[in-house]
Design a protein around this motif. Structure first.
Motif, PDB file in Angstrom:
ATOM      1  N   SER A 191      61.638  -0.690   0.528  1.00 29.19           N
ATOM      2  CA  SER A 191      60.549  -1.469  -0.045  1.00 29.19           C
ATOM      3  C   SER A 191      59.332  -1.563   0.849  1.00 29.19           C
ATOM      4  O   SER A 191      58.232  -1.886   0.381  1.00 29.19           O
ATOM      5  CB  SER A 191      61.036  -2.882  -0.393  1.00 29.19           C
ATOM      6  OG  SER A 191      61.469  -3.561   0.768  1.00 29.19           O
ATOM      7  N   LYS A 192      59.481  -1.269   2.153  1.00 25.85           N
ATOM      8  CA  LYS A 192      58.352  -1.390   3.071  1.00 25.85           C
ATOM      9  C   LYS A 192      58.632  -0.584   4.335  1.00 25.85           C
ATOM     10  O   LYS A 192      59.704   0.005   4.494  1.00 25.85           O
ATOM     11  CB  LYS A 192      58.113  -2.855   3.428  1.00 25.85           C
ATOM     12  CG  LYS A 192      59.286  -3.529   4.111  1.00 25.85           C
ATOM     13  CD  LYS A 192      59.010  -5.009   4.362  1.00 25.85           C
ATOM     14  CE  LYS A 192      60.209  -5.690   5.025  1.00 25.85           C
ATOM     15  NZ  LYS A 192      59.943  -7.127   5.292  1.00 25.85           N
ATOM     16  N   ASP A 226      67.571  -5.361   9.886  1.00 25.86           N
ATOM     17  CA  ASP A 226      66.670  -6.416  10.351  1.00 25.86           C
ATOM     18  C   ASP A 226      67.282  -7.164  11.533  1.00 25.86           C
ATOM     19  O   ASP A 226      67.330  -8.391  11.553  1.00 25.86           O
ATOM     20  CB  ASP A 226      66.314  -7.379   9.214  1.00 25.86           C
ATOM     21  CG  ASP A 226      67.546  -8.051   8.587  1.00 25.86           C
ATOM     22  OD1 ASP A 226      68.668  -7.783   9.058  1.00 25.86           O
ATOM     23  OD2 ASP A 226      67.364  -8.834   7.649  1.00 25.86           O
ATOM     24  N   ALA A 251      66.732  -1.618  -1.889  1.00 32.13           N
ATOM     25  CA  ALA A 251      66.352  -2.692  -0.971  1.00 32.13           C
ATOM     26  C   ALA A 251      66.667  -4.014  -1.652  1.00 32.13           C
ATOM     27  O   ALA A 251      67.048  -4.057  -2.829  1.00 32.13           O
ATOM     28  CB  ALA A 251      64.874  -2.606  -0.591  1.00 32.13           C
ATOM     29  N   ARG A 252      66.471  -5.100  -0.916  1.00 33.99           N
ATOM     30  CA  ARG A 252      66.710  -6.423  -1.490  1.00 33.99           C
ATOM     31  C   ARG A 252      65.485  -6.963  -2.226  1.00 33.99           C
ATOM     32  O   ARG A 252      65.627  -7.773  -3.130  1.00 33.99           O
ATOM     33  CB  ARG A 252      67.118  -7.395  -0.379  1.00 33.99           C
ATOM     34  CG  ARG A 252      68.521  -7.139   0.177  1.00 33.99           C
ATOM     35  CD  ARG A 252      68.746  -7.885   1.478  1.00 33.99           C
ATOM     36  NE  ARG A 252      67.928  -7.316   2.548  1.00 33.99           N
ATOM     37  CZ  ARG A 252      67.826  -7.844   3.762  1.00 33.99           C
ATOM     38  NH1 ARG A 252      68.480  -8.958   4.049  1.00 33.99           N
ATOM     39  NH2 ARG A 252      67.079  -7.272   4.682  1.00 33.99           N
ATOM     40  N   ASN A 253      64.303  -6.530  -1.820  1.00 30.53           N
ATOM     41  CA  ASN A 253      63.062  -7.034  -2.422  1.00 30.53           C
ATOM     42  C   ASN A 253      62.747  -6.254  -3.694  1.00 30.53           C
ATOM     43  O   ASN A 253      62.119  -5.210  -3.664  1.00 30.53           O
ATOM     44  CB  ASN A 253      61.914  -6.922  -1.423  1.00 30.53           C
ATOM     45  CG  ASN A 253      60.635  -7.582  -1.915  1.00 30.53           C
ATOM     46  OD1 ASN A 253      60.410  -7.724  -3.122  1.00 30.53           O
ATOM     47  ND2 ASN A 253      59.786  -7.976  -0.988  1.00 30.53           N
ATOM     48  N   GLY A 254      63.196  -6.772  -4.816  1.00 30.29           N
ATOM     49  CA  GLY A 254      63.071  -6.048  -6.074  1.00 30.29           C
ATOM     50  C   GLY A 254      61.645  -5.810  -6.515  1.00 30.29           C
ATOM     51  O   GLY A 254      61.302  -4.727  -6.996  1.00 30.29           O
ATOM     52  N   ASP A 255      60.766  -6.801  -6.351  1.00 30.88           N
ATOM     53  CA  ASP A 255      59.391  -6.656  -6.818  1.00 30.88           C
ATOM     54  C   ASP A 255      58.669  -5.543  -6.067  1.00 30.88           C
ATOM     55  O   ASP A 255      58.020  -4.685  -6.674  1.00 30.88           O
ATOM     56  CB  ASP A 255      58.634  -7.974  -6.655  1.00 30.88           C
ATOM     57  CG  ASP A 255      59.119  -9.052  -7.609  1.00 30.88           C
ATOM     58  OD1 ASP A 255      59.774  -8.701  -8.615  1.00 30.88           O
ATOM     59  OD2 ASP A 255      58.857 -10.243  -7.342  1.00 30.88           O
ATOM     60  N   ALA A 256      58.772  -5.556  -4.742  1.00 31.20           N
ATOM     61  CA  ALA A 256      58.111  -4.523  -3.942  1.00 31.20           C
ATOM     62  C   ALA A 256      58.708  -3.151  -4.231  1.00 31.20           C
ATOM     63  O   ALA A 256      57.991  -2.141  -4.293  1.00 31.20           O
ATOM     64  CB  ALA A 256      58.237  -4.859  -2.454  1.00 31.20           C
ATOM     65  N   ASP A 293      71.960  -5.353  -1.853  1.00 32.50           N
ATOM     66  CA  ASP A 293      72.215  -5.988  -0.565  1.00 32.50           C
ATOM     67  C   ASP A 293      73.368  -5.241   0.086  1.00 32.50           C
ATOM     68  O   ASP A 293      74.523  -5.349  -0.358  1.00 32.50           O
ATOM     69  CB  ASP A 293      72.571  -7.462  -0.759  1.00 32.50           C
ATOM     70  CG  ASP A 293      72.775  -8.191   0.576  1.00 32.50           C
ATOM     71  OD1 ASP A 293      72.767  -7.524   1.623  1.00 32.50           O
ATOM     72  OD2 ASP A 293      72.949  -9.419   0.550  1.00 32.50           O
ATOM     73  N   VAL A 321      68.003  -2.679  -6.745  1.00 33.60           N
ATOM     74  CA  VAL A 321      68.021  -3.897  -5.934  1.00 33.60           C
ATOM     75  C   VAL A 321      69.427  -4.063  -5.363  1.00 33.60           C
ATOM     76  O   VAL A 321      70.394  -4.227  -6.106  1.00 33.60           O
ATOM     77  CB  VAL A 321      67.611  -5.118  -6.776  1.00 33.60           C
ATOM     78  CG1 VAL A 321      67.634  -6.381  -5.926  1.00 33.60           C
ATOM     79  CG2 VAL A 321      66.223  -4.903  -7.375  1.00 33.60           C
TER      80      VAL A 321
END
Length: 258
Positions: free
Chosen positions: A16-17, A91, A38-43, A65, A63
């Motif tokens: 996502s980033k 992370d 990734a965990r950040n679904g919107d991005a 985890d 999405v």
């Protein structure tokens, strides 16, 4: 250089980033079809939509985890036909041994260490059954240039370096290549967060984090795309005899810079 990747199917975690998103850009430009996790679904969904439109490829968002075994199982099942896996999610926080308690340590390793290992185990079996594949592990130079103030990351990255070399040393017998990349400082949000933590601990002021960048090679961290482009090359047949090795991209820091 045409990497002959057009039409290949690529799963990228932590997409996502940062480096993951940069890798997605690099593979998309080569005409690969993408599964972005990734965990950040919107991005994640926004990136997939942009890459589909810009490069006329398939790009799906998953999405996920990677701390959750059920999510890993589902992702591996959905990715049964991929040609390339890029393990990138992680992370791990900065801090010395007295700052990182057991719960924090285990939480970090569940994603960055066991997340890589468990997803690789599932995907490798599928690649072996299909007769081909490439796995690229984004690890980190702290695994070879140890840092007591990033002790959880140094230890975790060292484990993933050993994992990559051990698996990749025999994987060509299954027509699978396994390689790793050890980025040094990369100009991502995570890089800034780690430097802010260091600045707060050292100076009592997180806004002074840029002072740590001045002494870097070229006076800057690496660009995320510089890592993403190497991932695409290593995953291609242009690098077809490469397995069981790790490439360090840190501007010479681990070789004695400064």
């Amino acid at each position: 250089m045409d990497l002959h990747l057009r039409g290949k199917r690529v799963l990228i975690t932590g997409a996502s980033k940062g480096i993951g998103a940069a890798a997605a850009e690099a593979f998309a430009e080569e005409g690969c079809h993408l599964m972005l996790a990734a965990r950040n679904g919107d991005a994640l969904k926004a990136l997939a939509e942009r890459l589909r439109s810009a490069h006329q490829i398939d790009a799906t968002a998953a999405v996920t985890d990677l701390r959750n075994p059920a999510d890993i199982a589902r992702l591996a099942k959905d990715a049964a036909d991929i040609d390339i896996l890029v393990n990138n999610a992680g992370d791990i926080p900065g801090g010395s041994i007295d700052k990182i308690d057991e719960a924090t340590w285990r939480h970090a390793w569940e994603l960055k260490v066991f997340g890589y290992i468990n997803l690789t185990r599932a995907v490798y079996a599928q690649m072996k059954a299909r007769g081909h594949g490439v796995i690229v592990n984004d690890i980190g130079a702290a695994g070879e240039k140890f840092d007591a103030n990033y002790i959880c990351g140094s230890a975790g990255n060292s484990a993933l370096m050993a994992f990559t070399r051990a698996l990749g040393g025999k994987s060509l017998a299954d027509n699978i290549r396994v390689v790793g990349i050890n980025p040094g400082p990369v100009g991502t949000d995570r890089h800034v967060t780690l430097l802010k933590t260091r600045a707060k601990n050292q100076f009592g002021d997180e806004s002074r984090y840029r002072e740590f960048q001045k002494g870097m090679p070229l006076g800057r961290p690496a660009h995320a795309r510089e890592i993403g482009d190497l991932m695409a090359f290593l995953a291609s047949e242009r690098s077809g005899y490469t397995s069981g090795v790790i490439f360090t991209v840190d501007g010479g820091i681990s070789a004695g810079w400064g």
